[in-house]
Design a protein around this motif. Sequence first.
Motif, PDB file in Angstrom:
ATOM      1  N   SER A 319       0.723  -1.017   0.076  1.00  0.00           N
ATOM      2  CA  SER A 319       0.268   0.284   0.356  1.00  0.00           C
ATOM      3  C   SER A 319       1.297   1.403   0.359  1.00  0.00           C
ATOM      4  O   SER A 319       0.862   1.762  -0.806  1.00  0.00           O
ATOM      5  N   LEU A 322       2.221   2.251  -3.995  1.00  0.00           N
ATOM      6  CA  LEU A 322       0.720   1.981  -4.452  1.00  0.00           C
ATOM      7  C   LEU A 322       0.401   3.839  -3.832  1.00  0.00           C
ATOM      8  O   LEU A 322      -0.240   4.134  -4.908  1.00  0.00           O
ATOM      9  N   ARG A 331      -4.469   3.869 -12.904  1.00  0.00           N
ATOM     10  CA  ARG A 331      -5.602   2.629 -12.161  1.00  0.00           C
ATOM     11  C   ARG A 331      -4.887   1.883 -12.080  1.00  0.00           C
ATOM     12  O   ARG A 331      -5.302   1.045 -13.216  1.00  0.00           O
ATOM     13  N   ILE A 332      -4.899   1.314 -10.469  1.00  0.00           N
ATOM     14  CA  ILE A 332      -3.966  -0.196 -10.053  1.00  0.00           C
ATOM     15  C   ILE A 332      -5.724  -1.055  -9.721  1.00  0.00           C
ATOM     16  O   ILE A 332      -6.450  -0.387  -9.092  1.00  0.00           O
ATOM     17  N   ALA A 334      -6.624  -4.354  -8.530  1.00  0.00           N
ATOM     18  CA  ALA A 334      -5.969  -4.679  -7.086  1.00  0.00           C
ATOM     19  C   ALA A 334      -7.046  -6.379  -6.744  1.00  0.00           C
ATOM     20  O   ALA A 334      -8.024  -6.053  -7.234  1.00  0.00           O
ATOM     21  N   LEU A 371      -6.028  -0.299   0.782  1.00  0.00           N
ATOM     22  CA  LEU A 371      -5.894  -0.281  -0.606  1.00  0.00           C
ATOM     23  C   LEU A 371      -6.669   0.225  -0.843  1.00  0.00           C
ATOM     24  O   LEU A 371      -7.015   1.480  -1.980  1.00  0.00           O
ATOM     25  N   VAL A 377      -6.986   3.276  -6.571  1.00  0.00           N
ATOM     26  CA  VAL A 377      -6.522   1.728  -6.335  1.00  0.00           C
ATOM     27  C   VAL A 377      -8.118   0.865  -7.065  1.00  0.00           C
ATOM     28  O   VAL A 377      -9.052   1.905  -5.803  1.00  0.00           O
ATOM     29  N   TYR A 378      -8.329  -0.011  -7.053  1.00  0.00           N
ATOM     30  CA  TYR A 378     -10.178  -0.158  -7.627  1.00  0.00           C
ATOM     31  C   TYR A 378      -9.485  -1.866  -6.877  1.00  0.00           C
ATOM     32  O   TYR A 378      -9.146  -2.735  -7.193  1.00  0.00           O
ATOM     33  N   ASN A 379     -10.710  -2.247  -6.308  1.00  0.00           N
ATOM     34  CA  ASN A 379     -10.639  -3.778  -5.380  1.00  0.00           C
ATOM     35  C   ASN A 379     -11.431  -4.530  -5.678  1.00  0.00           C
ATOM     36  O   ASN A 379     -12.994  -3.918  -5.897  1.00  0.00           O
TER      37      ASN A 379
END
Length: 621
Positions: A319, A322, A331-332, A334, A371, A377-379
């Motif tokens: 984290s 990131l 655009r990460i 995850a 996150l 960050v997109y979970n």
Amino acid sequence: MEQGKDRKARRITSAFVAAGVTLGVAGGLAALTTTSSNAATAAGCTAVYSTTWDSGSGFGSQVVITDDGPAWSNWTLSYSYAGNQTLQNGWNGTWAQSGKTVTVTSAAYNGAVASGGTVTPAGNFTYSGTNAAPTSFAVNGIVCSGTVPPTTPSTTPSTTPSTTPTTPPTTPPTTPSTTPSTSPSSPGGGTGHVANPFLGATSYLSPDYTGEVNAQVAADQSSNPTLAASEAKMAAFPTAVWMDHIGAITGAGDSVHHGLQWHLDQALTQQQAGTPITLEVVIYDLPGRDCAAIASNGEIPATAAGLTEYESQYIDPISTILANPKYSSIRIVAIVEPDSLPNAVTNQSKPACATATPFYESGVEYALNKLHAIPNVYNYVDIAHSAWLGWSSNMGPAAQEYAKVARATTAGFSSVDGFISNTANYTPTTEPFLPNSTLQVGGNPLDSAKFYQYNPYFDEYDYDQAMYTQLVGQGFSSNIGMLIDTSRNGWGGPNRPTSLNSAPTTVDTYVAANKVDQRPFRGDWCNQSGAGIGARPTVQPYGASNHIIAFVWIKPPGESDGDYVTATHSHGDPHCDPNGTNTDGNGGTYSTGSLAGGDVPAGQWFAAEFQQEVTNAYPVL
């Protein structure tokens, strides 16, 4: 049925603009789509025709029809081709063809269309010569006229990711919710937290994976130049970066698997000015990881000390990297802990899983908190696949389990952007010749076949639609997006059925003759023999209103799922042994389906597997 895999071990929607169609594409390319737009004028309807894939001898098409007048209680679409396009199958309506004229009559579930509402019948066709798009459409006898479409695009292979989807669904998507979004839906500029991180963005191409592919191409060039040419195309598709052990964060210290910061820096060099780029990273190192498997067991014990290690030595460093403002334009995506929470639902009879479950729940909660706090960050939380959680006795409790963990996070349900199915697995996106799991053959429903064992979900499309409904019912936002890993679920090649075989008179023989999934047992998961590359990474493969927002390649094709115990080494998983067997829990015993010669440690390059997957790609490369 549990699975266990990891990278080391493992394991479009078209946006309708005016009367035309635009397709967001992973990789930032123009879509492989021919569009015919028909203005609404006084005709009372609008029809938008597009080809969703075109191989040069076959293609898929869809027609988005909009009711611009009074509501319809049923509808019939008709149009004609100029060439020899021949209907193969269709869905979202009853399809028929007479000569050059195609008609589609509404199904029971989509006949009623409100004024301003839309419906999207779609089908597959064969052809030779020129694939000219139709220029005139009628709904219920009323002509929807419009402009002549542009020329059908070339099918020459691109060196960048194709947008060709796999065979589309044979059952309708669930009706999209009208609940307002809790996050902005605009794709522009890489700023803000958008609804679909893949839309309007290019995709990161891992130099690590490109290097593995190029090395294989060089090895095969002299002996099989045709295969090598197909293999070379694989280097142009985005794959995920796996953080499958603490050491992966900083990198293995070699030229094969670099660290997280290195990949992010590479993504910045690939990023186009003014356009966001997506990078997929797999979060995968829970305490007691993959409690029901062996090949993908992790490094951290399922203990309180192990949870502290996971949080402080694994999640916190990830984290921190990131969250660096330097990477805010990336655009990460995850992918959060594959094969974790499903074990909390189905494998509590296993002591290792019963012990690990509270640490899974706490670990995922911690990961989501850390996150989600990073705006870019997109979970996406792993929901296994249809062959694991498809039974009603599993699906409902699974949705409850995911809701339990989400509610425990600081942001609640907002900490989850969506879910992913089929991570590193082989389950087909659709079973085109088995669209109805309750179809009676010999007096029994198809889902009673041994291959399905009364699991009503034969493919990932239907499973994801059902899971979406369950998850929203538990409190998740109606705007959650569903992802499908299509990296190895194509099942092409000579054994793939090409048309419906209705001759068999028992459910087992009927299923065997018509399923594209060629595994001997649906629970087989390790280095599967006969598998092929699936649909290319694609944004919104079924349109903007569908809950499935992208096809992704999380498992890098060609990397082994795991090895097995031999006289020369003691580590391994019997599920990976081509001479071993799997059991179904009901007394049935089956081959593992593993590829011979597959004693390759998890995450390492398996040349024969890669060659097979390229050869059996569907659609073909």
